[in-house]
Design a protein around this motif. Structure first.
Motif: not given
Length: 616
Positions: A63-88
């Motif tokens: 359950e780990v993704l590493t990222t680099k700054a920029g644009s074009g990719v939407l990423v979810n990296q949840p932790d114990a305090n940040n686990r929201a669903n995303l709506l368009t």
């Protein structure tokens, strides 16, 4: 030819229909969700969602993704305090959607149509018998208040790839229908889901929301919801086409039929105003079969098309003979010769209201089957047929000739591959099937591992039906490599790799293959005078291939080409992602270099053994 034979044709031949979900062949340009920032989504107070430029997964970290700054990719990296669903911010009813996604190892997410119907996204790498909770499954409904789960829909096969690789999903969805009082009169439907090019769901009726929706109440429209409370996941290239309830209809149809005055009369479409019609009629639908003829006839159809919304409309015309389409007296599909199932297309901007349609069709060649079809799509309108279903008939259906690898299986056939989008036929191809569902093609002409795929083994219909053309086709999720010679002598590290075997020969000689007790081959050949033994085996079920190459007395400066692609990225020590993260190679001691417009992963043959893994 008499009418009874026409009826036999109609009864015995399949109707050629067009898939409403086919992004590749038909379809207006989709809308793209901007991923330069988060403006395409409703704000959340949690910080688990963000826009980045690159993303990668470590196969060893859950359950780990590493990222680099920029644009074009939407990423979810949840932790114990940040686990929201995303709506368009946008909402949809009937829609076709497509996107790329990347799973972290052991990660879990979901893509909710209208925020209510979940398509499961999961790291299902290696699962042999997928359930509704695996990738591409339609999740179960939840009975309230008991919490009992029921009515899930498993995918036909597991078409998922390894974590950290980009995967592609296409969904065609039909929203539930409601009457004027708001009462539901028809259930929602998943018309089709394709994962990595394989159809895994089709015509699934959804009696209600699946578990975890934004609301248990169904609606005509709703947002996309992406589950963010389970595991890390990334998305890119999110696109959609929305459709309304409007229908395109052709009304007031009339036809005039004509007979030729000589053999050349209908070599092309004549000026029908100068000819006398032999019969007329007002059928409810356009159909070529309105005369007693299957050859040497002409037809002129007219009608009015209801246009619900102003905009650009695309028309598709097919025929068994020569046909032309005019809309509002403008040629939209120019005159051309076709066979049933072949289409010419054209576009025109139309105002809302009605448009005059004219179809001209002539048939004079006995060897061509008669047929006529007109189809259209436009703003908010799904691909629609404007002709009678039986008006376009395909060849008699052919029972597919399929080869299943219930045990390890070796088959010889031609194999077509498509480097750079152009077909190349391998004429000395060996297809090796594994009972674990991981298969590959080996080219005896180059000593090259050309491709591998997961799922079912081979479609041999092109090879064995009727006279056949000698080829077979993979039946699964395909990873394409290259068909270059696998070995070369390089005088320097900058010398280019040859893409073709020298015409003089002498550098490579195939020596056939030995089959072990398990029924799997080891290929033998010589390169530059060195004897080579090449063993390719599936490992851990259908997760990956191990290739072990033994070279006796390797010549000086001999190299092996492990992989080549438009880009190669070392995502962790010894693990390389190839061609936009479409598959992995795990290898120790290889050299990564740039050569022209591609990158290459080379292994110097300084000892007598080479070993690496191919994962996808």
């Amino acid at each position: 030819m008499k009418r009874p034979l026409l009826r036999l044709w109609a009864a015995g031949w399949l109707v050629a229909g067009l898939n409403a979900a086919a992004f590749a062949q038909f379809g207006t340009v989709p809308q793209t969700l901007s991923l330069t920032d988060m403006s395409a989504f409703r704000p959340t107070k949690a910080g688990n969602w963000k826009i980045v430029g690159e993303v990668a997964a470590d196969l060893q970290q859950k359950e780990v993704l590493t990222t680099k700054a920029g644009s074009g990719v939407l990423v979810n990296q949840p932790d114990a305090n940040n686990r929201a669903n995303l709506l368009t911010t946008f909402e949809h009813g009937d829609a076709d959607l497509e996107f790329d996604f990347m799973m972290a190892s052991h990660s879990n997410s979901g893509f909710y149509l209208q925020g209510r119907y979940e398509i499961q996204l999961l790291d299902s790498w290696g699962v042999k018998a997928p359930s509704d909770s695996d990738v591409g499954g339609i999740y179960k409904r939840r009975e309230l208040p008991s919490g009992r789960m029921y009515e899930g829909h498993a995918p036909r096969i597991n078409a998922g790839k390894a974590p950290g690789l980009w995967q592609h999903m296409e969904i065609s969805f039909q929203a539930p229908r409601f009457d004027a009082s708001g009462k539901k009169i028809a259930n929602a439907k998943v018309l089709k889901i394709s994962l990595n090019g394989i159809t895994i769901q089709e015509n699934v009726e959804l009696s209600g929301p699946t578990g975890g929706p934004i609301s248990e109440e169904e609606a005509a429209k709703g947002p996309i919801m992406i589950q963010g409370d389970h595991g890390a996941i990334a998305f890119r290239n999110l696109r959609y086409r929305s459709y309304g309830d409007e229908k395109l209809q052709l009304t007031g149809t009339q036809f005039k039929a004509y007979e030729p005055s000589n053999n050349d009369s209908f070599a092309q479409i004549p000026d029908f105003t100068k000819l006398k019609s032999t019969s007329t009629g007002t059928p409810s639908q356009v159909n070529w079969d309105v005369t007693n003829q299957t050859n040497n006839f002409g037809l002129l159809y007219t009608g009015k098309l209801t246009v619900p919304t102003a905009g650009e409309y695309k028309f598709f015309l097919s025929a068994g003979g020569t046909a032309r389409l005019k809309v509002n007296n403008q040629v939209v599909v120019k005159e051309g010769f076709l066979q049933p199932g072949q289409y010419n297309a054209g576009t025109i901007k139309l105002p809302a209201g009605t448009a005059n349609v004219e179809i001209a069709y002539v048939k004079r060649d006995e060897w061509v089957r008669p047929g006529l079809a007109l189809e259209v799509e436009g703003p908010g309108v799904r691909h629609t047929s404007l002709t009678a279903p039986a008006s376009l008939l395909t060849n008699p259906s052919t029972d597919p000739i399929l080869i299943d690898a219930r045990e390890n299986t070796i088959t010889r056939s031609f194999m077509d591959i498509y480097p750079d989008g152009k077909r190349k036929r391998i004429v000395h191809a060996v297809q090796v099937g594994s009972a674990d569902g991981l298969h590959y093609t080996f080219d005896l002409d180059n000593g090259a591992l050309v491709q591998a795929w997961k799922g079912d083994f081979l479609d041999a219909t092109p090879m064995w039906h009727d006279r056949g053309d000698g080829s077979s086709r993979p039946r699964g999720v395909l990873a394409s490599f290259n068909d270059f010679p696998d070995f070369a002598v390089l005088s320097s590290s900058s010398k280019a790799w040859t893409e073709n075997m020298p015409e003089e020969g002498g550098t490579y000689k195939p020596l056939g293959y030995d089959v072990d007790e398990a029924g799997l081959p080891t290929f033998n050949y010589t390169y530059f005078g060195s004897e080579v033994s090449d063993k390719i085996r599936p490992v851990e079920g259908n997760k990956y291939l191990v290739r072990e190459i033994t070279v006796k007395n390797p010549t000086a400066n001999l190299y092996h080409l492990v992989a080549t692609g438009s880009d190669i990225v070392e995502v962790q020590p010894g693990l390389y992602a190839i061609d936009g993260k479409s598959y992995y190679v795990r290898v120790t001691g290889a050299t990564l270099r740039k050569s022209g417009n591609r990158q290459e992963l080379l292994m110097p043959v300084s000892t007598n053994a080479i070993k690496y893994e191919i994962l996808f």
